[in-house]
Design an enzyme around this catalytic site. Structure first.
Site, mmCIF file in Angstrom:
data_model
loop_
_atom_site.group_PDB
_atom_site.id
_atom_site.type_symbol
_atom_site.label_atom_id
_atom_site.label_comp_id
_atom_site.label_asym_id
_atom_site.label_seq_id
_atom_site.Cartn_x
_atom_site.Cartn_y
_atom_site.Cartn_z
ATOM 1 N N GLN A 1 -14.580 2.747 5.053
ATOM 2 C CA GLN A 1 -13.407 2.279 4.320
ATOM 3 C C GLN A 1 -13.680 2.404 2.818
ATOM 4 O OE1 GLN A 1 -15.219 0.506 6.472
ATOM 5 N NE2 GLN A 1 -13.942 -0.256 8.128
ATOM 6 N N ASP B 1 -8.158 3.243 4.361
ATOM 7 C CA ASP B 1 -7.859 1.973 3.684
ATOM 8 C C ASP B 1 -7.557 2.170 2.199
ATOM 9 O OD1 ASP B 1 -8.525 1.058 6.168
ATOM 10 O OD2 ASP B 1 -9.973 -0.416 5.504
ATOM 11 N N ASP C 1 -5.426 4.029 8.584
ATOM 12 C CA ASP C 1 -4.907 2.718 8.147
ATOM 13 C C ASP C 1 -4.743 2.663 6.640
ATOM 14 O OD1 ASP C 1 -5.273 2.022 10.855
ATOM 15 O OD2 ASP C 1 -7.283 1.255 10.471
#
Length: 378
Positions: A177, A200, A227
C-alpha cells in the site's frame, strides 16, 4: 488494503519508478509537471500575487527556487501558517516531500498557481512496508505523501502522488500500500486535483469511528489498481474520473478494485459517485468496481457506496462488478447501489449482482443530502 491475489514472481516487462504511473492515458497521467509558459516564468504565482504584492496578510508563497517565494518547501509553509484561514500559493514544480497538515491548521487552502494540476506535484515514495528509521515500517497511514487532519481544508489545482512501485522493491512482498493522500478532516474540498498512485492512492477517512467527516471532490482525477479510493468518510465525488492501471506483475484478472469503502455502521452516508467516469488502461473486465473493507479495528462496519449517473468503461467486469475482501463480510451484506449508470461496464447481466436504487432511494443519494449544511460547490 491487501492485494487481490499474490504477485507473479516474473513481471512481464521492466519498470522504472515513473514509467508505470505515466503509462496510462498519455501526458495527463505523468508525474513530471508540464513546462510552464513564458508568462508563468515571469509571474510564477499567476493571478495570485507574489511576496511583494500579497493577496492578503495570511497568504504565503511556495516556489522551488530560493528567493522567489516565501518558502521552497510546502511543509515549511504549512508550519509557518499558524492558526486558521491561511492560503498557500504553490508555484509550478515537483515538491518531493512528506507533508502533514495538522488539526491546528483549520481552514487552510493550498492553491496551484498555474491553474493546471499537472504543474504542481507533491510526491513521495513510502509504502506500508518501507522500513522506518529506527525500526519498524510505515504502515498504510504512515505511507501517505500528504496527510490532512485539519477541518475546512481546500486544495485546488494540485497533484498528490505516491510513486512507489512494486517492481522496484521485490523485497517488499506485502505492505505494498502506498498512499498519495490521507484526509480525515471534516469539510475537506478538492477541486480540479489529481491523485496518482497504485494501491490505496486516495484515503478518504475520518479521525475516529464516531466522527462522520464530509469530503467533496469535484473535477478530479484518481488512478491506481488495488482499492485506490478507500476509507470511511462521507465523500462525494462529482464529475471525477477514475482510471485503472494496467499491471505487468499479474498474469490474469482481477487486477484490482476502484473503491473500497469502510463506512461505520452508524453513518447513514458513505461514498457517493455522481456524473463521473471510470476508464481503464487494462484489458476489458480486468477490474471490479468495488469491494467492502471491514477493517480489524471496526468489525461492525457496513461499507456504503452509491454510483449514479456515471459512465463505466469496459475495464469494469460487468458480470461481476463487486468482490469480497473478507469471507465473513460479503459484499451482498453491505450498502452498495447503482442508479442510471451507462457504458459497457454498467451492463446489467444479472440483477442480483448489480443492486439498483429505486427512484425514491436515488432522491436521497445527492450531494446536498450527503453534505448537509456544507455547500462547497457554491
Amino acid at each position: 488494503m491487501p492485494s487481490p491475489h499474490p504477485r507473479s514472481p516474473h513481471p512481464r516487462s521492466p519498470l522504472t519508478r515513473r514509467s508505470l504511473i505515466a503509462a496510462g492515458v498519455g501526458a495527463a497521467l505523468a508525474l513530471a509537471p508540464a513546462a510552464p509558459a513564458a508568462a508563468t516564468r515571469r509571474r510564477p504565482f499567476g493571478r495570485y500575487g507574489s511576496p511583494a504584492a500579497r493577496l492578503g496578510a495570511r497568504t504565503l508563497y511556495v516556489h522551488p527556487r530560493p528567493g522567489t517565494g516565501d518558502f521552497t518547501r510546502v511543509q515549511a509553509a504549512v508550519d509557518a501558517a499558524g492558526g486558521g484561514g491561511w492560503t498557500l500559493v504553490v508555484a509550478p514544480g515537483t515538491y518531493r516531500e512528506v507533508v502533514r497538515v495538522t488539526a491546528g491548521h483549520a481552514g487552510l487552502a493550498v492553491v496551484g498557481a498555474s491553474g493546471d494540476p499537472r504543474d504542481v506535484v507533491i510526491v513521495y515514495d513510502n509504502a506500508a512496508g518501507t522500513p522506518k528509521p529506527g525500526g519498524g515500517t510505515y504502515g498504510t497511514s504512515g505511507s501517505a505523501s500528504v496527510t490532512v487532519e485539519a477541518d475546512g481544508f481546500t486544495a485546488r489545482d494540485v497533484t498528490f502522488a505516491n510513486d512507489w512501485l512494486r517492481a522496484e522493491h521485490p523485497e517488499i512482498v506485502s505492505g505494498t500500500q502506498a498512499v498519495a493522500i490521507k484526509v480525515t478532516g471534516d469539510r475537506s474540498a478538492f477541486l480540479r486535483c489529481r491523485f496518482l498512485g497504485h494501491q490505496d492512492t486516495l484515503y478518504a477517512d475520518t479521525r475516529a469511528l464516531t466522527v462522520f467527516a464530509r469530503q467533496y471532490f469535484r473535477d478530479c482525477y484518481a488512478e491506481g489498481d488495488v482499492d485506490f479510493v478507500f476509507g470511511r468518510a462521507t465523500a462525494v465525488f462529482e464529475r471525477c474520473r477514475f482510471h485503472t492501471l494496467h499491471r505487468t506483475d499479474l498474469a490474469g484478472a482481477p487486477f484490482g478494485f476502484v473503491f473500497a469503502p469502510s463506512t461505520a455502521v452508524a453513518n447513514p452516508r458513505g461514498y457517493l459517485v455522481a456524473r463521473s467516469r471510470v476508464t481503464s488502461g487494462a484489458p476489458d473486465a480486468y477490474y471490479k468496481l468495488a469491494r467492502p473493507w471491514v477493517p480489524s479495528s471496526d468489525q461492525s462496519a457496513r461499507p456504503m457506496l452509491t454510483v449514479r449517473d456515471t459512465w463505466l468503461g469496459a475495464g469494469i467486469d460487468a458480470d461481476e462488478p463487486y468482490g469480497t475482501m473478507a469471507s465473513g463480510h460479503p459484499w451482498q451484506n453491505q450498502r452498495f447501489g447503482e442508479y442510471r449508470n451507462t457504458g459497457p461496464g454498467a451492463t446489467v447481466t444479472d440483477p442480483a449482482r448489480r443492486p439498483q436504487l429505486t427512484a425514491g432511494e436515488a432522491a436521497s443519494a445527492t450531494r446536498d443530502e450527503y453534505l448537509g449544511d456544507w455547500r462547497p460547490y457554491r
